[in-house]
Design a protein around this motif. Structure first.
Motif, PDB file in Angstrom:
ATOM      1  N   GLY A 178       0.852  -1.193   0.000  1.00 16.96           N
ATOM      2  CA  GLY A 178       0.000   0.000   0.000  1.00 16.96           C
ATOM      3  C   GLY A 178       0.879   1.230   0.000  1.00 16.96           C
ATOM      4  O   GLY A 178       1.867   1.297   0.721  1.00 16.96           O
ATOM      5  N   ARG A 229     -12.331  -0.478  -5.298  1.00 17.05           N
ATOM      6  CA  ARG A 229     -11.050  -0.099  -4.680  1.00 17.05           C
ATOM      7  C   ARG A 229     -11.206   1.237  -3.968  1.00 17.05           C
ATOM      8  O   ARG A 229     -11.993   2.094  -4.398  1.00 17.05           O
ATOM      9  CB  ARG A 229      -9.944  -0.014  -5.742  1.00 17.05           C
ATOM     10  N   GLU A 241       0.403   4.265  -9.451  1.00 18.97           N
ATOM     11  CA  GLU A 241      -0.370   4.523  -8.226  1.00 18.97           C
ATOM     12  C   GLU A 241      -0.681   6.018  -8.082  1.00 18.97           C
ATOM     13  O   GLU A 241      -1.805   6.399  -7.750  1.00 18.97           O
ATOM     14  CB  GLU A 241       0.401   4.025  -6.999  1.00 18.97           C
ATOM     15  N   TYR A 269      -3.374   6.955 -10.419  1.00 20.11           N
ATOM     16  CA  TYR A 269      -4.650   6.407  -9.942  1.00 20.11           C
ATOM     17  C   TYR A 269      -5.233   7.304  -8.838  1.00 20.11           C
ATOM     18  O   TYR A 269      -6.412   7.667  -8.871  1.00 20.11           O
ATOM     19  CB  TYR A 269      -4.423   4.972  -9.448  1.00 20.11           C
ATOM     20  N   THR A 302      -4.960   4.553  -0.421  1.00 20.45           N
ATOM     21  CA  THR A 302      -3.841   3.671  -0.520  1.00 20.45           C
ATOM     22  C   THR A 302      -4.176   2.546  -1.469  1.00 20.45           C
ATOM     23  O   THR A 302      -5.342   2.263  -1.718  1.00 20.45           O
ATOM     24  CB  THR A 302      -3.456   3.102   0.864  1.00 20.45           C
ATOM     25  N   SER A 303      -3.155   1.938  -1.988  1.00 22.33           N
ATOM     26  CA  SER A 303      -3.338   0.814  -2.901  1.00 22.33           C
ATOM     27  C   SER A 303      -3.307  -0.493  -2.122  1.00 22.33           C
ATOM     28  O   SER A 303      -3.042  -0.505  -0.915  1.00 22.33           O
ATOM     29  CB  SER A 303      -2.219   0.851  -3.946  1.00 22.33           C
ATOM     30  N   ASP A 304      -3.541  -1.592  -2.803  1.00 24.85           N
ATOM     31  CA  ASP A 304      -3.611  -2.901  -2.145  1.00 24.85           C
ATOM     32  C   ASP A 304      -3.187  -3.940  -3.192  1.00 24.85           C
ATOM     33  O   ASP A 304      -4.024  -4.579  -3.828  1.00 24.85           O
ATOM     34  CB  ASP A 304      -5.066  -3.119  -1.676  1.00 24.85           C
ATOM     35  N   LEU A 305      -1.864  -4.065  -3.386  1.00 23.24           N
ATOM     36  CA  LEU A 305      -1.340  -4.850  -4.509  1.00 23.24           C
ATOM     37  C   LEU A 305      -0.434  -5.960  -4.003  1.00 23.24           C
ATOM     38  O   LEU A 305       0.431  -5.708  -3.158  1.00 23.24           O
ATOM     39  CB  LEU A 305      -0.509  -3.935  -5.435  1.00 23.24           C
TER      40      LEU A 305
END
Ligand SMILES: Cc1cc2nc3c(=O)[nH]c(=O)nc-3n(C[C@H](O)[C@H](O)[C@H](O)COP(=O)(O)OP(=O)(O)OC[C@H]3O[C@@H](n4cnc5c(N)ncnc54)[C@H](O)[C@@H]3O)c2cc1C
Length: 571
Positions: A267, A294, A326, A329, A309-312
């Motif tokens: 994240g 998301r 990111e 995005y 935040t991201s979740d990759l």
């Protein structure tokens, strides 16, 4: 931390390698377990290969939250515990954790209604955007969990007209906004250091060391490396706690055999200096979803905004840095909610990225992997001749409950009883905290008069260090009135206090974690020069060592935080 020098601590453990518990990893779960065991009188040693709170615990979204969206996964136990722990943290740490109004802009009526049932029957790959009905139900259940404690207010739902009145910059297509309360911890790193300090002060046999790594283990011996001197030494504990977060399996592979306990997701966050966006969100965190479910959040961080935040999925936790994809995005998502606010990459003042140490699962949407915690126990004979307790998963919010659970298992193994519960313990500078606004005003007035310091300075210290302020004023005397030339709100005395009492070994410990200077964009050539000179003065660095520290900081900023410091500093 009022504690012995690093040399003295190292000498003690080298001279007496037989200890009760060795904890590997000083993220919040290692630190929490260290505190709990220290309070029970156990001789416990905590080590981290880097600085305290520099792994996943330094990468969080700064939310102390129950996880309203985990309700959809049917994780009622997790949400109930997290809400309870959220309330405890707000009550036990009022100077560092505050109630946070969290606002959802809602653009759909019924979307997302099938997320929970589809998840239940195993047919949900990726959830869809949640609409008004689903969010309203979530907020009602959330209120229900927290109905007995009145730590935070109940939720509020606004129609379009009221939403645009309260948030005029919102996209006019919004149908509703819903606001519920969670908690904010603007400086998780300071919270962690205060938990650690409490442990060390409670028990002379609780020793913590940053920059000491586990390198191998065999039988009942664990080999550690002092990253500062390059020397290695052995400890012989009765129990090992593996609190290495996303590195848990790597640590287990060094001490025995390979485990498959965690599968991390990365994240990232960025911090923007954008006054219009800051004004648009007010004191609210905005939390919203993409069409594919998301999530993006905008968090008010002093006068800046933090976005995440991201979740990759990611294999190697050491590879976690923010990517251009990111950033694009995040910017795109903000544009959907606040379309008239222009964003520019030149407004980015800091970025950070980390890996959630989630329990291993295969496939499925990353957002749906459980955030619950579990202690995996390898009995004596499985990895080593002594048991290894691995602390897998969890959230910052529920670290106390997780640490208590781990400590209970360890106490049972050692045949010891719990002497004290951490449930209602105030943390660090929240001890003897004055009551209400009037109490705080009286307290600040007394400090101002006793120590002859101006009101703004005392207020600043109190907001950062709570009731530790008096100790800082006492120890630093007139240096507290001496503001830095480059950052007037910070004093020379405050910086000296941190360096002498909080195990600062490197310039980046001070700038990235003990203070919020990097996060709030306060690093300039002048401030860097002043801060490194104070470090050199207190820690006895030569000119060469000081330059090395500045270069180390620049490299960390570039590699881990994607901030090109040379351009930034005008080199
Ligand atoms: C992007 C993101 C957002 C999040 N947001 C939130 C949030 O808003 N709220 C919330 O409640 N939770 C949040 N979390 C979850 C929370 O931050 C983590 O669950 C928690 O910090 C994990 O702590 P830990 O102590 O287990 O791991 P870590 O903090 O990673 O600690 C592990 C430590 O082990 C050390 N280590 C590794 N190898 C060795 C070795 N060989 N020897 C010695 N030490 C070693 C590392 O240096 C590290 O410091 C978030 C997490 C992420 C990544």
């Amino acid at each position: 931390m009022t504690m012995q020098s690093r040399e003295e601590r190292l000498r003690r453990i080298k001279e007496n390698p037989h200890i009760g518990v060795l904890i590997i990893g000083a993220g919040i779960n290692g630190i929490g377990t260290f505190r709990d065991l220290a309070l029970q009188g156990i001789d416990v040693v905590l080590v981290d290969r880097g600085d305290y709170c520099s792994g996943a615990s330094a990468a969080s979204s700064h939310m102390v939250h129950g996880g309203i969206r985990y309700l959809e996964n049917g994780e009622f136990r997790l949400v109930r515990e997290a809400v309870q722990e959220r309330n405890r943290l707000i009550e036990n740490t009022p100077h560092l954790v505050k109630p946070l109004p969290t606002t959802f802009p809602i653009f759909k009526w019924f979307s997302g209604l099938l997320n929970a049932p589809l998840k239940f029957i195993g047919l949900l790959e990726r959830p869809s955007e949640r609409g008004a009905v689903v969010i309203k139900i979530g907020m009602l259940v959330y209120d229900f969990f927290t109905r007995k404690q009145q730590t935070v207010p109940k939720h509020l739902f606004r129609n379009r007209k009221d939403s645009l009145k309260d948030f005029p910059s919102l996209n006019p297509e919004v149908l509703f906004t819903g606001t519920y309360y969670d908690g904010a911890m603007p400086s998780p790193e300071r919270l962690a250091i205060e938990v650690l300090t409490d442990a060390v002060e409670a028990n002379p046999h609780a020793l913590a060391l940053n920059y000491v790594s586990l390198i191998s283990a065999e039988g009942d011996r664990v080999q550690l490396l002092d990253e500062v001197s390059g020397e290695s030494f052995d400890l012989i504990p009765k129990v090992v706690v593996n609190a290495a977060g996303p590195w848990i399996d790597l640590v287990n592979s060094k001490i025995g055999k390979t485990t498959h306990f965690v599968s991390g997701t990365k994240g990232s966050h960025l911090i923007l200096d954008n006054p219009r966006l800051r004004e648009a969100v007010g004191e609210n965190e905005f939390f919203f979803e993409n069409k594919d479910g998301r999530i993006v959040l905008i968090f008010p961080l002093h006068d800046k905004v933090m976005i995440g935040t991201s979740d990759l999925r990611i294999d190697d936790p050491d590879d976690a840095v923010i990517t251009d994809i990111e950033v694009d995005y995040f910017f795109g998502m903000i544009g959907r909610v606040f379309p008239d606010i222009s964003l520019d990459k030149s407004q980015i003042i800091y970025t950070f990225s980390g890996v959630r140490p989630l329990q291993r699962t295969e496939g499925g949407a990353t957002g749906q992997i459980s955030r619950d915690h579990i202690v995996k126990v390898n009995q004596a004979g499985e990895l080593l001749d002594i048991p290894v307790f691995s602390l897998v998963g969890g959230k910052w919010t529920s670290f106390r409950a997780f640490s208590e659970h781990a400590a209970d298992l360890i106490l049972a193994y050692l045949g010891k009883d719990r002497k004290i519960s951490t449930g209602n313990l105030n943390i660090g500078g929240s001890k003897d905290y004055p009551h209400g606004k009037a109490g705080i005003a009286v307290y600040l007035q007394r400090l101002q008069e006793t120590y002859q310091v101006d009101a703004d300075r005392v207020k600043w210290l109190f907001e950062s260090y709570g009731t530790h302020t008096e100790k800082i004023l006492k120890e630093q005397g007139s240096l507290i009135s001496q503001g830095l030339d480059s950052i007037s709100e910070i004093s020379v005395g405050e910086i000296k206090y941190i360096i002498t009492t909080e195990d600062v070994l490197h310039l980046d410990d001070l700038i990235l974690r003990r203070t919020m200077l990097a996060k709030l964009g306060k690093i300039t050539p002048d401030s860097l020069r002043e801060l490194s000179e104070i470090c050199a003065d207190v820690l006895g660095w030569s000119k060469r060592e000081t330059e090395d520290e500045i270069n180390r900081l620049k490299e960390i900023m570039k590699q881990n935080h994607k901030m090109d410091f040379n351009i930034f500093l005008g080199d």
